[in-house]
Motif scaffolding. Sequence first.
Motif, PDB file in Angstrom:
ATOM      1  N   MET A  31      -5.505  -5.204   2.609  1.00 23.24           N
ATOM      2  CA  MET A  31      -6.362  -4.490   3.545  1.00 23.24           C
ATOM      3  C   MET A  31      -6.456  -5.277   4.849  1.00 23.24           C
ATOM      4  SD  MET A  31      -9.382  -3.246   0.932  1.00 23.24           S
ATOM      5  CE  MET A  31     -10.029  -4.900   0.716  1.00 23.24           C
ATOM      6  N   ASN A  32      -5.973  -4.672   5.910  1.00 19.37           N
ATOM      7  CA  ASN A  32      -6.002  -5.293   7.240  1.00 19.37           C
ATOM      8  C   ASN A  32      -6.893  -4.491   8.180  1.00 19.37           C
ATOM      9  OD1 ASN A  32      -4.064  -7.215   6.379  1.00 19.37           O
ATOM     10  ND2 ASN A  32      -2.388  -5.840   6.929  1.00 19.37           N
ATOM     11  N   SER A  33      -7.262  -5.098   9.278  1.00 16.04           N
ATOM     12  CA  SER A  33      -8.083  -4.432  10.304  1.00 16.04           C
ATOM     13  C   SER A  33      -9.292  -3.756   9.678  1.00 16.04           C
ATOM     14  CB  SER A  33      -7.237  -3.408  11.067  1.00 16.04           C
ATOM     15  OG  SER A  33      -6.130  -4.014  11.683  1.00 16.04           O
ATOM     16  N   LEU A  34      -9.970  -4.481   8.828  1.00 18.85           N
ATOM     17  CA  LEU A  34     -11.113  -3.913   8.120  1.00 18.85           C
ATOM     18  C   LEU A  34     -12.252  -3.585   9.078  1.00 18.85           C
ATOM     19  CD1 LEU A  34     -10.929  -6.150   4.977  1.00 18.85           C
ATOM     20  CD2 LEU A  34     -10.992  -3.657   4.928  1.00 18.85           C
ATOM     21  N   GLN A  35     -12.922  -2.488   8.776  1.00 14.75           N
ATOM     22  CA  GLN A  35     -14.030  -2.023   9.590  1.00 14.75           C
ATOM     23  C   GLN A  35     -15.273  -1.849   8.721  1.00 14.75           C
ATOM     24  OE1 GLN A  35     -13.691  -1.861  12.906  1.00 14.75           O
ATOM     25  NE2 GLN A  35     -11.581  -2.555  12.554  1.00 14.75           N
ATOM     26  N   PRO A  36     -16.459  -1.834   9.327  1.00 15.96           N
ATOM     27  CA  PRO A  36     -17.681  -1.674   8.519  1.00 15.96           C
ATOM     28  C   PRO A  36     -17.656  -0.452   7.611  1.00 15.96           C
ATOM     29  CG  PRO A  36     -18.255  -2.366  10.742  1.00 15.96           C
ATOM     30  CD  PRO A  36     -16.769  -2.102  10.754  1.00 15.96           C
ATOM     31  N   GLU A  37     -16.979   0.615   8.027  1.00 15.01           N
ATOM     32  CA  GLU A  37     -16.925   1.808   7.185  1.00 15.01           C
ATOM     33  C   GLU A  37     -16.041   1.634   5.953  1.00 15.01           C
ATOM     34  OE1 GLU A  37     -16.341   1.632  10.447  1.00 15.01           O
ATOM     35  OE2 GLU A  37     -14.531   2.744  11.035  1.00 15.01           O
ATOM     36  N   ASP A  38     -15.334   0.526   5.867  1.00 10.61           N
ATOM     37  CA  ASP A  38     -14.559   0.217   4.664  1.00 10.61           C
ATOM     38  C   ASP A  38     -15.416  -0.458   3.596  1.00 10.61           C
ATOM     39  OD1 ASP A  38     -11.923  -0.692   6.890  1.00 10.61           O
ATOM     40  OD2 ASP A  38     -12.019   1.141   5.672  1.00 10.61           O
TER      41      ASP A  38
ATOM     42  N   GLY B 271     -11.239  -0.483 -13.868  1.00  9.19           N
ATOM     43  CA  GLY B 271     -11.748  -1.835 -13.785  1.00  9.19           C
ATOM     44  C   GLY B 271     -13.252  -1.828 -13.520  1.00  9.19           C
ATOM     45  N   GLN B 272     -13.819  -3.016 -13.428  1.00 15.80           N
ATOM     46  CA  GLN B 272     -15.252  -3.159 -13.256  1.00 15.80           C
ATOM     47  C   GLN B 272     -15.683  -2.973 -11.803  1.00 15.80           C
ATOM     48  OE1 GLN B 272     -13.090  -5.588 -13.419  1.00 15.80           O
ATOM     49  NE2 GLN B 272     -13.697  -7.157 -11.949  1.00 15.80           N
ATOM     50  N   GLY B 273     -14.746  -3.009 -10.895  1.00 16.87           N
ATOM     51  CA  GLY B 273     -15.054  -2.864  -9.483  1.00 16.87           C
ATOM     52  C   GLY B 273     -15.257  -4.204  -8.807  1.00 16.87           C
ATOM     53  N   THR B 274     -14.919  -4.245  -7.521  1.00 20.04           N
ATOM     54  CA  THR B 274     -15.133  -5.451  -6.734  1.00 20.04           C
ATOM     55  C   THR B 274     -15.702  -5.043  -5.374  1.00 20.04           C
ATOM     56  OG1 THR B 274     -14.113  -7.509  -5.924  1.00 20.04           O
ATOM     57  CG2 THR B 274     -12.756  -5.528  -5.821  1.00 20.04           C
ATOM     58  N   GLN B 275     -16.742  -5.731  -4.947  1.00 14.47           N
ATOM     59  CA  GLN B 275     -17.439  -5.373  -3.718  1.00 14.47           C
ATOM     60  C   GLN B 275     -16.678  -5.916  -2.512  1.00 14.47           C
ATOM     61  OE1 GLN B 275     -20.517  -3.594  -3.185  1.00 14.47           O
ATOM     62  NE2 GLN B 275     -19.852  -3.717  -1.041  1.00 14.47           N
ATOM     63  N   VAL B 276     -16.474  -5.047  -1.533  1.00 16.42           N
ATOM     64  CA  VAL B 276     -15.926  -5.437  -0.236  1.00 16.42           C
ATOM     65  C   VAL B 276     -16.977  -5.094   0.815  1.00 16.42           C
ATOM     66  CG1 VAL B 276     -14.162  -4.966   1.500  1.00 16.42           C
ATOM     67  CG2 VAL B 276     -13.523  -5.123  -0.921  1.00 16.42           C
ATOM     68  N   THR B 277     -17.390  -6.095   1.555  1.00 24.30           N
ATOM     69  CA  THR B 277     -18.384  -5.901   2.608  1.00 24.30           C
ATOM     70  C   THR B 277     -17.792  -6.363   3.930  1.00 24.30           C
ATOM     71  OG1 THR B 277     -20.201  -6.277   1.051  1.00 24.30           O
ATOM     72  CG2 THR B 277     -20.718  -6.443   3.394  1.00 24.30           C
ATOM     73  N   VAL B 278     -17.800  -5.459   4.905  1.00 18.90           N
ATOM     74  CA  VAL B 278     -17.270  -5.769   6.232  1.00 18.90           C
ATOM     75  C   VAL B 278     -18.452  -5.794   7.198  1.00 18.90           C
ATOM     76  CG1 VAL B 278     -15.611  -5.174   8.008  1.00 18.90           C
ATOM     77  CG2 VAL B 278     -15.149  -4.573   5.615  1.00 18.90           C
ATOM     78  N   SER B 279     -18.760  -6.976   7.662  1.00 14.98           N
ATOM     79  CA  SER B 279     -19.943  -7.136   8.514  1.00 14.98           C
ATOM     80  C   SER B 279     -19.822  -8.403   9.335  1.00 14.98           C
ATOM     81  CB  SER B 279     -21.202  -7.187   7.648  1.00 14.98           C
ATOM     82  OG  SER B 279     -22.344  -7.448   8.441  1.00 14.98           O
ATOM     83  N   SER B 280     -20.392  -8.357  10.527  1.00 15.88           N
ATOM     84  CA  SER B 280     -20.440  -9.561  11.359  1.00 15.88           C
ATOM     85  C   SER B 280     -21.770 -10.283  11.155  1.00 15.88           C
ATOM     86  CB  SER B 280     -20.251  -9.194  12.829  1.00 15.88           C
ATOM     87  OG  SER B 280     -21.201  -8.223  13.224  1.00 15.88           O
TER      88      SER B 280
END
Length: 130
Positions: A83-90, A121-130
């Motif tokens: 995952m590249n160029s991640l944004q908060p909506e991701d 799977g159990q899931g993995t959290q991705v958080t995109v934030s400054s």
Amino acid sequence: QVQPVESGGGLVEPGGSLTLSCTISDATFKDRAIAWFRQVPGKAREGISCLSPAKDGEYVADSVKGRFTISRDDAKNTAYLQMNSLQPEDTAVYYCATPRIVYFVCYRNSPPRTYEYPFWGQGTQVTVSS
């Protein structure tokens, strides 16, 4: 029992990158399609990418096309979501999943649907934030 296990989530700044991994310790891995879904609270789980066995077919959602890449390494029984160029909506919980049947084909214009994938799977959290 086919049990996907995800890893690689975390906190990243906007514009950053992460790679998620999905491992299935089963001899049928190389014959299985792997799909990635994501879900935010209050919304349905969204199928964002799918890769067929032998890379014969692939789906990537428009919302992530050009930024996310799905791949697999059958020698390691592992699939990846770069995952590249991640944004908060991701920001979401990301899941990998595989269908009940082997040799399932992912079509370019057909998003993966949750009812086609009984093994999660159990899931993995991705958080995109400054």
